[in-house]
Design an enzyme around this catalytic site. Sequence first.
Site, PDB file in Angstrom:
ATOM      1  N   CYS A  75      23.664 -34.772  79.362  1.00  0.00           N
ATOM      2  CA  CYS A  75      22.390 -35.475  79.554  1.00  0.00           C
ATOM      3  C   CYS A  75      22.549 -36.589  80.582  1.00  0.00           C
ATOM      4  O   CYS A  75      21.606 -36.950  81.263  1.00  0.00           O
ATOM      5  CB  CYS A  75      21.912 -36.041  78.232  1.00  0.00           C
ATOM      6  N   TRP A  92      24.350 -28.249  71.866  1.00  0.00           N
ATOM      7  CA  TRP A  92      25.596 -27.481  71.967  1.00  0.00           C
ATOM      8  C   TRP A  92      26.572 -28.073  72.984  1.00  0.00           C
ATOM      9  O   TRP A  92      27.707 -27.626  73.070  1.00  0.00           O
ATOM     10  CB  TRP A  92      25.279 -26.024  72.366  1.00  0.00           C
ATOM     11  N   ASN A  93      26.150 -29.044  73.795  1.00  0.00           N
ATOM     12  CA  ASN A  93      26.993 -29.380  74.958  1.00  0.00           C
ATOM     13  C   ASN A  93      28.232 -30.211  74.609  1.00  0.00           C
ATOM     14  O   ASN A  93      29.232 -30.135  75.305  1.00  0.00           O
ATOM     15  CB  ASN A  93      26.168 -30.018  76.086  1.00  0.00           C
ATOM     16  N   LYS A 102      22.125 -30.258  61.228  1.00  0.00           N
ATOM     17  CA  LYS A 102      21.848 -28.932  61.784  1.00  0.00           C
ATOM     18  C   LYS A 102      22.416 -28.844  63.204  1.00  0.00           C
ATOM     19  O   LYS A 102      21.826 -29.344  64.154  1.00  0.00           O
ATOM     20  CB  LYS A 102      20.339 -28.641  61.825  1.00  0.00           C
ATOM     21  N   GLY A 109      18.733 -33.635  72.023  1.00  0.00           N
ATOM     22  CA  GLY A 109      18.377 -32.354  72.634  1.00  0.00           C
ATOM     23  C   GLY A 109      17.357 -32.573  73.730  1.00  0.00           C
ATOM     24  O   GLY A 109      17.242 -33.676  74.280  1.00  0.00           O
ATOM     25  N   SER A 110      16.599 -31.539  74.006  1.00  0.00           N
ATOM     26  CA  SER A 110      15.678 -31.603  75.152  1.00  0.00           C
ATOM     27  C   SER A 110      14.454 -32.463  74.841  1.00  0.00           C
ATOM     28  O   SER A 110      14.046 -32.603  73.677  1.00  0.00           O
ATOM     29  CB  SER A 110      15.237 -30.189  75.513  1.00  0.00           C
ATOM     30  N   GLU A 115      17.532 -38.847  71.266  1.00  0.00           N
ATOM     31  CA  GLU A 115      18.413 -38.867  72.440  1.00  0.00           C
ATOM     32  C   GLU A 115      18.062 -37.624  73.239  1.00  0.00           C
ATOM     33  O   GLU A 115      18.499 -36.521  72.912  1.00  0.00           O
ATOM     34  CB  GLU A 115      19.882 -38.847  71.998  1.00  0.00           C
ATOM     35  N   LEU A 116      17.245 -37.800  74.278  1.00  0.00           N
ATOM     36  CA  LEU A 116      16.639 -36.635  74.937  1.00  0.00           C
ATOM     37  C   LEU A 116      17.199 -36.411  76.335  1.00  0.00           C
ATOM     38  O   LEU A 116      18.273 -36.892  76.662  1.00  0.00           O
ATOM     39  CB  LEU A 116      15.114 -36.826  74.943  1.00  0.00           C
ATOM     40  N   ARG A 119      31.634 -32.680  85.278  1.00  0.00           N
ATOM     41  CA  ARG A 119      32.153 -32.704  83.910  1.00  0.00           C
ATOM     42  C   ARG A 119      31.246 -31.831  83.047  1.00  0.00           C
ATOM     43  O   ARG A 119      30.018 -31.865  83.184  1.00  0.00           O
ATOM     44  CB  ARG A 119      32.133 -34.156  83.394  1.00  0.00           C
ATOM     45  N   ALA A 159      23.626 -26.989  66.801  1.00  0.00           N
ATOM     46  CA  ALA A 159      23.006 -25.967  67.647  1.00  0.00           C
ATOM     47  C   ALA A 159      23.540 -24.588  67.252  1.00  0.00           C
ATOM     48  O   ALA A 159      24.699 -24.437  66.851  1.00  0.00           O
ATOM     49  CB  ALA A 159      23.314 -26.254  69.107  1.00  0.00           C
ATOM     50  N   ARG A 188      28.685 -38.956  66.557  1.00  0.00           N
ATOM     51  CA  ARG A 188      27.893 -40.093  67.028  1.00  0.00           C
ATOM     52  C   ARG A 188      26.717 -40.376  66.080  1.00  0.00           C
ATOM     53  O   ARG A 188      26.180 -41.471  66.062  1.00  0.00           O
ATOM     54  CB  ARG A 188      27.383 -39.756  68.437  1.00  0.00           C
TER      55      ARG A 188
HETATM   56  P1  NAD Z   1      17.440 -28.108  72.598  1.00  0.00           P
HETATM   57  O1  NAD Z   1      16.355 -29.128  72.550  1.00  0.00           O
HETATM   58  O2  NAD Z   1      17.046 -26.711  72.956  1.00  0.00           O
HETATM   59  O3  NAD Z   1      18.150 -27.989  71.178  1.00  0.00           O
HETATM   60  C1  NAD Z   1      18.730 -29.110  70.549  1.00  0.00           C
HETATM   61  C2  NAD Z   1      18.768 -28.857  69.055  1.00  0.00           C
HETATM   62  O4  NAD Z   1      17.440 -28.708  68.572  1.00  0.00           O
HETATM   63  C3  NAD Z   1      19.519 -27.590  68.642  1.00  0.00           C
HETATM   64  O5  NAD Z   1      20.181 -27.840  67.424  1.00  0.00           O
HETATM   65  C4  NAD Z   1      18.388 -26.589  68.445  1.00  0.00           C
HETATM   66  O6  NAD Z   1      18.708 -25.558  67.540  1.00  0.00           O
HETATM   67  C5  NAD Z   1      17.295 -27.473  67.894  1.00  0.00           C
HETATM   68  N1  NAD Z   1      15.946 -26.971  68.167  1.00  0.00           N
HETATM   69  C6  NAD Z   1      15.539 -26.217  69.214  1.00  0.00           C
HETATM   70  N2  NAD Z   1      14.211 -25.969  69.113  1.00  0.00           N
HETATM   71  C7  NAD Z   1      13.781 -26.594  67.991  1.00  0.00           C
HETATM   72  C8  NAD Z   1      12.510 -26.720  67.359  1.00  0.00           C
HETATM   73  N3  NAD Z   1      11.416 -26.170  67.868  1.00  0.00           N
HETATM   74  N4  NAD Z   1      12.434 -27.452  66.227  1.00  0.00           N
HETATM   75  C9  NAD Z   1      13.524 -28.022  65.716  1.00  0.00           C
HETATM   76  N5  NAD Z   1      14.760 -27.946  66.256  1.00  0.00           N
HETATM   77  C10 NAD Z   1      14.889 -27.245  67.395  1.00  0.00           C
HETATM   78  O7  NAD Z   1      18.561 -28.684  73.547  1.00  0.00           O
HETATM   79  P2  NAD Z   1      19.963 -28.030  73.937  1.00  0.00           P
HETATM   80  O8  NAD Z   1      19.700 -26.953  74.935  1.00  0.00           O
HETATM   81  O9  NAD Z   1      20.751 -27.689  72.723  1.00  0.00           O
HETATM   82  O10 NAD Z   1      20.695 -29.279  74.620  1.00  0.00           O
HETATM   83  C11 NAD Z   1      20.456 -29.643  75.919  1.00  0.00           C
HETATM   84  C12 NAD Z   1      19.496 -30.824  75.972  1.00  0.00           C
HETATM   85  O11 NAD Z   1      20.011 -31.885  75.186  1.00  0.00           O
HETATM   86  C13 NAD Z   1      19.362 -31.390  77.371  1.00  0.00           C
HETATM   87  O12 NAD Z   1      18.018 -31.697  77.624  1.00  0.00           O
HETATM   88  C14 NAD Z   1      20.201 -32.661  77.318  1.00  0.00           C
HETATM   89  O13 NAD Z   1      19.845 -33.639  78.248  1.00  0.00           O
HETATM   90  C15 NAD Z   1      19.961 -33.101  75.920  1.00  0.00           C
HETATM   91  N6  NAD Z   1      21.029 -34.014  75.493  1.00  0.00           N
HETATM   92  C16 NAD Z   1      20.734 -35.334  75.372  1.00  0.00           C
HETATM   93  C17 NAD Z   1      21.728 -36.236  75.002  1.00  0.00           C
HETATM   94  C18 NAD Z   1      21.436 -37.701  74.875  1.00  0.00           C
HETATM   95  O14 NAD Z   1      22.241 -38.385  74.267  1.00  0.00           O
HETATM   96  N7  NAD Z   1      20.331 -38.212  75.395  1.00  0.00           N
HETATM   97  C19 NAD Z   1      23.029 -35.766  74.761  1.00  0.00           C
HETATM   98  C20 NAD Z   1      23.290 -34.415  74.896  1.00  0.00           C
HETATM   99  C21 NAD Z   1      22.267 -33.535  75.254  1.00  0.00           C
END
Ligand code: NAD
Length: 480
Positions: free
Chosen positions: A287, A153-154, A177, A231-232, A253-254, A281, A179, A162
């Site tokens: 991330c 979502w960020n 899919k 995501g995370s 990309e975590l 920012r 967020a 991207r």
């Molecule tokens: P998140 O992992 O909770 O969710 C990311 C996505 O995964 C969302 O679309 C969510 O709905 C989905 N998701 C959540 N749980 C899932 C599951 N069990 N199975 C399948 N899909 C699932 O992360 P967030 O809170 O949306 O974003 C923040 C995280 O993203 C931070 O850790 C940040 O560092 C990371 N991030 C990384 C980059 C990068 O390029 N490395 C860029 C932006 C954000």
Amino acid sequence: MTATLEPGRMLIGGRWVEAANAGTFPVTDPATGRVLATVADADTADALLALDAAVDAAAGWAATPARTRAEILRRAFDLIMDRQDDYARLISAEMGKPGAEAQGEVAYGAEFLRWYSEEACRIAGRVQPDPEGRGTVVVTPRPVGPCLLITPWNFPLAMATRKIGPALAAGCTMVVKPAEATPLTTLALADLLTEAGLPAGVVNVITTTRAQPVVAALLEDPRLRKISFTGSTTVGRSLIAQAGQHVLRTSMELGGNAPFLVFDDADLDAAVEGAMTAKFRNTGQACTAANRFLVHHSVAAEFTRRVAERVEALRLGPASDPESSMGPLIDDRAVRGVDALVQDAVARGAQVVTGGTPTPGPGSFYPPTVLTEVDPASSLVRREIFGPVLAITPFQTDAEALTLANDTEYGLAAYVFTRDMARIQTLMGGLQVGMVGINTGLISNAAAPFGGLKQSGNGKEGGIEGVSEYLSSTYTLIAS
Ligand code: NAD
């Protein structure tokens, strides 16, 4: 901005459809809690329909000339830039960032469409003589096939473009899919891609509150050939395990835990400027956000004083207020999480220079905060803060700084402020990260390969590398 942000619908196979069970969920403004729209709440059946559409469109899109794919991407870039104010408003509304930052995201996000419109026609294979003289080796690139793209979502626009930009350039079809907190920008983008000439079924968007089962159903289907996830790290680990079942290509990309190193010879004005960008920012929700400030003990007091002065001048508020220079966190849970990390650091001896207490509602606000004398064992040093907390730990020697910087399971980004070229060269090799900013706090760039080492992920987004994540190749030996 668009006729199709109709309540409760998502794009599958070129049609705006409701979820099969007619479920919906609300999308809210994190600055006010106000409901902005309702969107479809997809279940596994809807996800599989989206995959059907991506599979049906795959051969046609793969066979579409690269020039045609490039021109669609370029038109999409132009359309976004024509409507950049609308996109910025939408991003601010569903995610909370102030207007100027949202404008910045629109420019950055759109650039992936322009960059990959340019890359689409440069995808090449190779021909080489067989070294044993048996004939000719021909290497032909090919799209990996239907992809699942999952975004956080960020950065609601940039995280989508991207992935979508290079996937389209490579000739892949996809299910996207977004967020749950920020689906509106992705829906608007899908609509715009259709307007730019993208055929039905190439990009399908499913919105859902049931990410886990919906994504699992897609990963269990052998027709899917690739997952790209941002995501995370926790969720990424689980998806890598699930992707193993059908040996999917993965791009991950975590999370990050970026060190920000300030040496005794640094230009402190530049370091403070860089710190404000790298830390505040997106309200610290990036991330690449600087998570640990490692500052040489001889300049730590002066750096702290100057940075605190800048932080106290930040104005927290909703994007609707043009005076706001920092927005809310994404939700109240995030506020509680940041607060717990600050309390833990304080209990371990950190000093609060400014901030440090959640702002009363409405809205999910946490004030910009500066802490000094932070114990490296504190949770906010070990974990991603994902909030506006600048935590300073002093160091004595270069070797100590490098050891502290690398003392994390993450390896996404690092920032270094020094004027010493020999030190820069040592750190470029010694820092275990995928991206380094030297005397800058902003490293994101569509032309460069964005991605991490260690548990920050695998694969790259952006640059010439980004498109190869969506390509495979077939090698043919033609006997002479
Ligand atoms: P998140 O992992 O909770 O969710 C990311 C996505 O995964 C969302 O679309 C969510 O709905 C989905 N998701 C959540 N749980 C899932 C599951 N069990 N199975 C399948 N899909 C699932 O992360 P967030 O809170 O949306 O974003 C923040 C995280 O993203 C931070 O850790 C940040 O560092 C990371 N991030 C990384 C980059 C990068 O390029 N490395 C860029 C932006 C954000």
